[in-house]
Design a protein around this motif. Structure first.
Motif, PDB file in Angstrom:
ATOM      1  N   ALA A  56       0.851  -1.295   0.094  1.00  0.00           N
ATOM      2  CA  ALA A  56      -0.115   0.047  -0.082  1.00  0.00           C
ATOM      3  C   ALA A  56       0.709   1.183   0.047  1.00  0.00           C
ATOM      4  O   ALA A  56       0.383   2.102  -0.773  1.00  0.00           O
ATOM      5  N   THR A  71       1.055   3.619  -3.225  1.00  0.00           N
ATOM      6  CA  THR A  71       0.322   4.812  -2.930  1.00  0.00           C
ATOM      7  C   THR A  71       1.472   6.259  -3.474  1.00  0.00           C
ATOM      8  O   THR A  71       0.877   6.936  -3.981  1.00  0.00           O
ATOM      9  N   THR A 124       0.491   8.172  -6.720  1.00  0.00           N
ATOM     10  CA  THR A 124       0.202   9.536  -6.608  1.00  0.00           C
ATOM     11  C   THR A 124       1.066  10.534  -7.189  1.00  0.00           C
ATOM     12  O   THR A 124       0.521  11.242  -7.925  1.00  0.00           O
ATOM     13  N   ASN A 166      -4.039   2.237  -9.620  1.00  0.00           N
ATOM     14  CA  ASN A 166      -4.221   3.672  -8.766  1.00  0.00           C
ATOM     15  C   ASN A 166      -4.108   4.791  -9.612  1.00  0.00           C
ATOM     16  O   ASN A 166      -4.474   5.892  -9.066  1.00  0.00           O
ATOM     17  N   VAL A 215      -6.065   8.367  -8.948  1.00  0.00           N
ATOM     18  CA  VAL A 215      -5.304   9.727  -8.453  1.00  0.00           C
ATOM     19  C   VAL A 215      -5.491  10.542  -9.592  1.00  0.00           C
ATOM     20  O   VAL A 215      -6.069  11.910  -9.310  1.00  0.00           O
ATOM     21  N   ALA A 259      -4.237  10.239  -2.924  1.00  0.00           N
ATOM     22  CA  ALA A 259      -3.543   9.185  -2.379  1.00  0.00           C
ATOM     23  C   ALA A 259      -4.348   8.435  -1.454  1.00  0.00           C
ATOM     24  O   ALA A 259      -3.882   6.953  -1.235  1.00  0.00           O
ATOM     25  N   ALA A 310      -6.158   6.000  -3.333  1.00  0.00           N
ATOM     26  CA  ALA A 310      -5.259   5.022  -3.829  1.00  0.00           C
ATOM     27  C   ALA A 310      -4.730   3.860  -2.559  1.00  0.00           C
ATOM     28  O   ALA A 310      -4.792   2.765  -2.728  1.00  0.00           O
ATOM     29  N   LEU A 311      -4.394   4.416  -1.476  1.00  0.00           N
ATOM     30  CA  LEU A 311      -4.095   3.807  -0.252  1.00  0.00           C
ATOM     31  C   LEU A 311      -5.319   2.661   0.286  1.00  0.00           C
ATOM     32  O   LEU A 311      -5.012   1.490   0.281  1.00  0.00           O
ATOM     33  N   SER A 360      -5.728   0.094  -2.619  1.00  0.00           N
ATOM     34  CA  SER A 360      -4.641  -0.877  -2.695  1.00  0.00           C
ATOM     35  C   SER A 360      -4.943  -1.830  -1.309  1.00  0.00           C
ATOM     36  O   SER A 360      -4.510  -3.107  -1.582  1.00  0.00           O
TER      37      SER A 360
END
Lengths: 362, 285
Positions: free
Chosen positions: B76, B80, B84, B158, B162, B208, B211-212, B215
């Motif tokens: 993650a 991320t 990002t 991701n 983002v 971000a 994305a985290l 993930s």
């Protein structure tokens, strides 16, 4: 584990395309020659279901053979298949019955060297060969379970027929407070209906399936839920009188109930589902002899018992019985005499089970 | 503006206000139940016996779970950070520049959001398998599946998320601010560093965070591109669900929930401090 099958077929098909145009180096079917206790790699990449293996057994094996066991986990047979098809190097995997057949057909499994398995004789005769591996050349049974009926004795009474009639005959189910619950799984539920009608659960005659559909439709008034997740709790909470479900969940739920004696798990006399998970060695393995040694280690009577005492599934290891907790032995005692069948892959016909269950439910 | 501070008077307005509470209850009650039952001392998820920390002790003494948490966190964090940066760059290039093939790129950026998970998973698996095969025959070097392949796959999907979030923020931004900076002889980099980035920072942080979360959540893609020893927490949990939900899952979910709430709080805090720092632009140079 079967719910994900539809999407997995697509995935498997796509992965096959690669396998076809990619690796040609894997010599499938080559015979292995290992010695008892031989170690040909000090790392064993073990690919298994979550919470299925006692960590203490792993530690014991590591200590005894100076091997580092790296455990990885998968959530579906299909994801595991795709990984192996892409050449990810696992040394030992634990696929379910129908998947063994698919893997053999695709040349993904090593034929086992039985001479390297000194404890092979501990395996119950019944578990050595199965329709998915007719000669038992590629797989060794790991654990098994059944699909049957959990019965609330208070609601159903002490005397009842151990039959699918407990969920499918409205004459009987109308007297049950709370009604009954059946699995929301096309193969299991259509299979149960087929068996009640006297057919095999792998029957692929469309007219028979129509009959089964009608049976479920007629029984629906007293089927409270089609449910695969909560049935064990609904049963012990008294919300349903009879629940169709898996042995593993039933044993846990019943043993934790306030009054465990009020519940029994039965396998209907017409027949029920047996599932078997198996140990198998993929052709991509870098340490096939170490994998044999590990299989042999688990075939040991006390180690096999330790495994079952840890995960509470049925043990195919006959020699292990004296070391298994009595409660678990009793629970699975009925399996030996019951009329059980393994679900086999019916290929393109599979979709009919799904469609007909949907029709019966609507 | 004027209606904002009013209390609801008419029955219909009251009804609307109550509705908001009902919706909240609908969304949050299940979470609350899950948290409560994670402190339950029973092997069955839905039967309350007595309060206990047993499942939390189980989680913390379970090496497989701890290892899965470790792998999840590593993946993650890597995915991320990288996605990002790359996603923000993609958003900037799409919003601020015109170049050949931009329209095609514009469409492609959104593709991973639309493609079904399984398709994406199989594509990535094929890509790595073929790529590794090629590397092996060309250079005699065969990389293995594991944390790296999972991270790369997470980065791949991701970036799109983002980019979408950052782009929305960029679209809201007044272009005259950047022009003003250029008029004052700020270089491209200075403009970005001192004007653009602080203004789009909430978007970047939002991206971000998304994305985290994605993930940490992903099961399908991860289970296809994983390798020996690299099992993430969601894959592990899904493997557990196979034999019914156990309270161990409640405890793990509660821990993850707390972790993500801490992250949200952190990002809110960050956004607040970044806003106060933006205002006195004058002193910066």
């Amino acid at each position: 584990m079967k719910r994900i099958r539809e999407f997995a077929v697509l995935a498997a098909a796509l992965a096959l395309v690669v396998a076809a145009c990619g690796d040609d180096s894997d010599g499938d079917g080559e015979t292995l020659a290992c010695d008892v206790g031989q170690i040909d790699g000090t790392t064993l990449n073990f690919y298994n279901w979550s919470e299925y293996m006692d960590p203490d057994l792993i530690a014991a094996f590591e200590a005894e053979f100076s091997v580092d066991v790296v455990e990885s986990f998968y959530e579906s047979n299909e994801a595991m298949l795709a990984q192996l098809q892409s050449g990810v190097a696992y040394d030992l995997v634990v696929p379910s019955d129908y998947m063994i057949k698919i893997m053999i057909d695709e040349g993904l499994l090593h034929a086992l060297d039985k001479d390297a398995l000194a404890n092979y004789g501990n395996l119950a005769e019944d578990f050595r060969t199965q329709p998915y591996d007719p000669n038992g050349d590629y797989s060794v049974a790991y654990q098994y379970g059944t699909t049957g009926l959990g019965v609330n004795l208070e609601a159903v009474g002490e005397y009842f027929v151990e039959s699918w009639a407990l969920v499918f005959d409205p004459e009987i189910t109308q007297h049950f407070a709370g009604g009954v619950s059946v699995l929301n799984d096309p193969r299991e539920t259509m299979g149960a209906a087929l068996e009640y009608l006297g057919y095999s659960l792998n029957d692929t005659t469309l007219e028979h399936l129509e009959e089964a559909t009608q049976l479920i439709k007629d029984a629906k008034a007293y089927i409270t839920t089609f449910d695969s997740d909560q049935y064990d709790e609904n049963l012990v909470n008294g919300e349903v009188a009879v629940a169709h479900g898996y042995s593993g969940n039933m044993i846990v739920a019943m043993s934790e109930a306030d009054d465990p004696d009020n519940f029994v798990y039965v396998l209907p006399e017409e027949g029920a589902t047996l599932w078997i998970d198996n140990m198998a060695i993929p052709t991509v393995s870098n340490a096939p002899c170490t994998a044999h040694t590990f299989i042999d280690f688990l075939l040991d009577a006390e180690n096999g018992a330790a495994l079952t005492n840890w995960n509470y599934y049925g043990s195919p290891n006959e020699a292990a019985t004296p070391f298994i907790e009595q409660e678990v032995v009793d629970f699975y005692a009925g399996t030996a005499t019951a009329n059980l069948e393994v679900i086999t892959d019916t290929g393109d016909y599979e979709i009919n089970f799904t469609d007909k269950l949907a029709e019966a439910k609507s | 503006m004027s209606a904002q501070g009013l209390r609801p008077n008419s029955p219909s307005e009251r009804l609307l206000a109550t509705n908001a509470w009902i919706v909240y209850a609908f969304f949050y009650a299940p979470i609350l139940v899950l948290i409560v039952f994670s402190f339950n001392d029973n092997n069955n998820v839905g039967i309350w016996t007595e309060p206990s920390l047993r499942w939390y002790r189980d989680v913390l003494s379970n090496d497989a779970v701890l290892n899965a948490i470790k792998i999840s966190v590593i993946v993650a964090v890597i995915s991320t950070l990288v996605s990002t940066v790359l996603g923000t760059m993609a958003a900037l290039s799409l919003e601020r520049f015109r170049y050949r093939g931009q329209r095609a790129f514009d469409g492609l950026v959104y593709l991973p959001i639309i493609i079904p998970d399984v398709t994406m998973a199989v594509m990535l698996l094929l890509f790595f398998a073929q790529g590794f095969h090629f590397l092996d025959s060309a250079l005699g070097f065969r990389p293995s599946f594991g944390v790296a392949t999972i991270s790369l796959s997470h980065i791949a999907f991701n970036i799109s998320f983002v980019a979408v979030v950052v782009r929305a923020r960029l679209g809201m931004m007044d272009p005259r601010l950047e022009e003003a900076a250029a008029d004052l002889y700020a270089s491209r980099w200075q403009t970005f560093r001192r004007v653009t980035l602080p203004l789009i920072l909430p978007g970047v942080l939002g991206g971000a965070l998304l994305a985290l979360t994605l993930s940490l959540d992903d099961v399908v893609v991860t289970s296809f591109v994983a390798g020996p020893g690299a099992t993430t927490l969601p894959v592990y949990v899904f493997g557990l669900v196979r034999r019914g939900v156990t309270p161990l899952i409640n405890a793990i979910s509660t821990l993850m929930l707390v972790a993500s709430m801490v992250l949200v709080a952190l990002s809110l805090g960050l956004q607040r401090t970044s806003r106060t720092r933006v205002t006195p632009v004058g002193d910066d140079q």
